[in-house]
Scaffold this active site. Structure first.
Site, mmCIF file in Angstrom:
data_model
loop_
_atom_site.group_PDB
_atom_site.id
_atom_site.type_symbol
_atom_site.label_atom_id
_atom_site.label_comp_id
_atom_site.label_asym_id
_atom_site.label_seq_id
_atom_site.Cartn_x
_atom_site.Cartn_y
_atom_site.Cartn_z
ATOM 1 N N GLU A 38 -10.342 -0.676 5.412
ATOM 2 C CA GLU A 38 -9.215 -1.205 6.161
ATOM 3 C C GLU A 38 -9.378 -1.081 7.853
ATOM 4 O O GLU A 38 -8.648 -1.923 8.509
ATOM 5 C CB GLU A 38 -8.084 -0.211 5.891
ATOM 6 C CG GLU A 38 -6.616 -0.360 6.621
ATOM 7 C CD GLU A 38 -5.555 0.568 5.979
ATOM 8 O OE1 GLU A 38 -5.630 1.349 4.877
ATOM 9 O OE2 GLU A 38 -4.708 0.666 6.728
ATOM 10 N N GLN A 77 0.927 -1.284 -0.021
ATOM 11 C CA GLN A 77 -0.191 0.185 -0.021
ATOM 12 C C GLN A 77 0.695 1.198 0.115
ATOM 13 O O GLN A 77 1.633 1.651 1.031
ATOM 14 C CB GLN A 77 -0.780 -0.051 1.284
ATOM 15 C CG GLN A 77 -1.700 1.200 1.489
ATOM 16 C CD GLN A 77 -2.498 1.318 2.605
ATOM 17 O OE1 GLN A 77 -1.896 1.088 3.742
ATOM 18 N NE2 GLN A 77 -3.773 1.386 2.775
HETATM 19 C C1 LIG Z 1 3.826 -0.749 11.296
HETATM 20 C C2 LIG Z 1 3.055 0.199 10.272
HETATM 21 C C3 LIG Z 1 2.897 -0.242 9.011
HETATM 22 C C4 LIG Z 1 2.339 0.747 8.025
HETATM 23 N N1 LIG Z 1 2.189 0.255 6.906
HETATM 24 C C5 LIG Z 1 1.956 1.197 5.916
HETATM 25 C C6 LIG Z 1 1.746 0.903 4.730
HETATM 26 O O1 LIG Z 1 1.646 -0.431 4.191
HETATM 27 N N2 LIG Z 1 1.410 1.808 3.644
HETATM 28 C C7 LIG Z 1 1.088 3.105 4.022
HETATM 29 O O2 LIG Z 1 0.749 3.841 3.328
HETATM 30 N N3 LIG Z 1 1.443 3.457 5.144
HETATM 31 C C8 LIG Z 1 1.688 2.685 6.333
HETATM 32 N N4 LIG Z 1 1.782 2.902 7.484
HETATM 33 C C9 LIG Z 1 1.748 4.529 7.805
HETATM 34 C C10 LIG Z 1 0.809 4.871 8.858
HETATM 35 O O3 LIG Z 1 -0.537 4.583 8.076
HETATM 36 C C11 LIG Z 1 1.009 6.268 9.255
HETATM 37 O O4 LIG Z 1 1.920 5.985 10.231
HETATM 38 C C12 LIG Z 1 -0.173 6.612 10.049
HETATM 39 O O5 LIG Z 1 -1.292 7.392 8.870
HETATM 40 C C13 LIG Z 1 0.223 7.979 10.773
HETATM 41 O O6 LIG Z 1 0.867 9.006 9.912
HETATM 42 P P1 LIG Z 1 2.407 9.617 10.374
HETATM 43 O O7 LIG Z 1 3.311 8.592 11.042
HETATM 44 O O8 LIG Z 1 2.744 10.490 9.260
HETATM 45 O O9 LIG Z 1 2.072 10.644 11.691
HETATM 46 P P2 LIG Z 1 1.570 12.064 11.633
HETATM 47 O O10 LIG Z 1 0.512 12.016 11.000
HETATM 48 O O11 LIG Z 1 2.585 12.882 11.325
HETATM 49 O O12 LIG Z 1 1.159 12.016 13.318
HETATM 50 C C14 LIG Z 1 2.156 12.306 14.176
HETATM 51 C C15 LIG Z 1 1.371 12.509 15.756
HETATM 52 O O13 LIG Z 1 0.483 13.622 15.540
HETATM 53 C C16 LIG Z 1 -0.783 12.886 15.858
HETATM 54 N N5 LIG Z 1 -1.802 14.032 14.872
HETATM 55 C C17 LIG Z 1 -1.638 14.077 13.760
HETATM 56 N N6 LIG Z 1 -2.782 14.833 13.168
HETATM 57 C C18 LIG Z 1 -3.476 14.924 14.329
HETATM 58 C C19 LIG Z 1 -4.977 15.626 14.661
HETATM 59 N N7 LIG Z 1 -5.679 16.056 13.765
HETATM 60 N N8 LIG Z 1 -5.343 15.528 15.909
HETATM 61 C C20 LIG Z 1 -4.581 15.077 16.800
HETATM 62 N N9 LIG Z 1 -3.326 14.359 16.775
HETATM 63 C C21 LIG Z 1 -2.845 14.315 15.680
HETATM 64 C C22 LIG Z 1 -0.653 11.927 15.458
HETATM 65 O O14 LIG Z 1 -1.668 10.920 16.082
HETATM 66 C C23 LIG Z 1 0.490 11.163 15.968
HETATM 67 O O15 LIG Z 1 0.677 11.064 17.334
HETATM 68 C C24 LIG Z 1 2.200 2.080 8.298
HETATM 69 C C25 LIG Z 1 2.680 2.506 9.775
HETATM 70 C C26 LIG Z 1 3.238 1.527 10.747
HETATM 71 C C27 LIG Z 1 3.576 2.174 12.048
#
Ligand SMILES: Cc1cc2nc3c(=O)[nH]c(=O)nc-3n(C[C@H](O)[C@H](O)[C@H](O)COP(=O)(O)OP(=O)(O)OC[C@H]3O[C@@H](n4cnc5c(N)ncnc54)[C@H](O)[C@@H]3O)c2cc1C
Length: 386
Positions: A240, A122
């Protein structure tokens, strides 16, 4: 004709007992990580039986089962220590192809998911575009009958093993960031794609960065309309966040951890008091039971085509947090000395190391697929109209 669900359950139980190879069941029973090898083998076995896609309609090559049958399938497979069917093809992009794909795309792409030939990853998240997914920057420009892709994806689970990626790209810049996004499926061996591993705290390699440098893909790999990919993306995310497998697998983990605590208590005898751990286990059991009731309610809504509202978010939160608490109990049961061994020799093949890896892995359950904070926002918006 009404369905005899009890007979259906018995048929599934017999299939699970006879068809799932003992070596695959042993991996699941021990709580070890299921790898591509086991997933693919199990997919082929289920597909040969005609059960390769429990959630797809019959005309797409699925079982045509109703939602209750699908839930029973997940429960029986988890109860019988069979692995789940791999979700990226069957649960995520498959339904999108069925809903938005052309006749040609359905004929080309669906059978290869069914028989396990195509293994998807994905490509949603990007550096800086996780929770705020619509801010994604990876671009695709149209040149004749091709798209040319440039950009980067991150946290791409299994990209190093996948032969296909489904990905969101920006095909135009619009005032509203949800507009101008498109959904493409791309073979991973296309020139210009580079996959770099990210090693995670659990010691397993499942995460990757994926780079796209002038990657050319045929335009008939566009799913749905150009610029309208956000609709497909949302359709996919709804699926999902509400896989029936989550609740069934949570019950499997609960049983495994209960067994672990029983064994540890028997080994320790009077030297250690396990009453606190047992109390925590009981609270988890209550949560798992609650999640099952919520899942049953959501199932009922799906059957009657009522909107699901915040249910997927609530179920995702409960399952993620409960999995974390259960693996914390497991870690307490195996003891800190096992953690020392694991840290000294990561990857050592001992049962305790598996539980420490599981503990580490489940930290990601409240991040992957939409963080717990973002799910809470969804629920708060619904409750308070914020
Ligand atoms: C094990 C694992 C597998 C994954 N596999 C995939 C995959 O196969 N394909 C893929 O595309 N992605 C994948 N991901 C990515 C995952 O979808 C993202 O990590 C997730 O959407 C969070 O985005 P970010 O890491 O950029 O954090 P950010 O969005 O930068 O968030 C950082 C922090 O801020 C908080 N935050 C952000 N916005 C808000 C808000 N509006 N209000 C309150 N708090 C907020 C979040 O909750 C978090 O604590 C994976 C992640 C993990 C950990």
């Amino acid at each position: 004709m009404s369905i005899d669900y009890a007979a259906f359950r018995r048929e599934l139980e017999e299939f699970a007992r006879k068809a799932c190879p003992p070596e695959i069941r042993a991996v699941v029973a021990a709580g070890q990580k299921v790898t591509k090898r086991e997933y693919q083998a199990w997919q082929k076995i289920c597909n040969a039986k005609g059960w390769g896609a429990p959630s797809w309609p019959k005309e797409a090559g699925g079982t045509g089962w109703d939602i209750k049958q699908r839930l029973i399938f997940e429960e029986v497979m988890a109860e019988s220590d069979c692995p789940p069917l791999y979700h990226h093809g069957l649960g995520h992009i498959g339904p999108v192809i069925i809903r938005f794909g052309t006749t040609e795309q359905k004929a080309r792409l669906l059978p290869r998911i069914l028989d396990g030939s195509d293994w998807y990853c994905q490509g949603y998240s990007e550096p800086g575009s996780g929770s705020d997914l619509a801010s994604l920057q990876t671009s695709a420009r149209r040149e004749g009958d091709e798209y040319v892709i440039n950009g980067q994806k991150i946290w791409t689970s299994h990209a190093h093993e996948a032969n296909m990626i489904y990905m969101l790209v920006r095909t135009s810049k619009e005032p509203k960031k949800q507009d101008g996004i498109s959904l493409l499926v791309v073979p991973m061996d296309t020139q210009g794609i580079t996959v770099r591993p990210i090693k995670s705290i659990d010691g397993w390699h499942h995460l990757n960065e994926v780079f796209f440098d002038e990657v050319r893909v045929r335009a008939d790999n566009l799913l749905g309309e150009e610029g309208k990919g956000w609709t497909c993306a949302k359709y996919l995310l709804e699926r999902e966040r509400l896989p029936p497998a989550n609740v069934a697998r949570l019950e499997l983990v609960r049983r495994q951890v209960t067994r672990l605590v029983d064994e540890a208590a028997a080994a320790a005898g009077a030297r250690r008091d396990f009453s606190t751990l047992r109390h925590k286990l009981l609270l988890c059991e209550a949560d798992v039971k609650g999640a099952r009731v919520l899942m049953a309610n959501a199932t009922d809504d799906m059957i009657h085509q009522r909107p699901l509202g915040v249910q997927p978010s609530v179920i995702k939160m409960i399952c993620g947090e409960c999995a974390q608490r259960l693996t914390t109990i497991a870690l307490d049961a195996v003891g800190p000395q096992a953690a020392q061994r694991f840290l000294a020799d990561a990857g050592e093949d001992v049962a305790e190391a598996t539980w420490i890896q599981n503990y580490m892995f489940t930290r990601s359950r409240t991040i992957a697929g939409g963080t717990a904070e973002v799910q809470r926002n969804v629920v708060a918006n619904e409750l308070f109209g914020a």
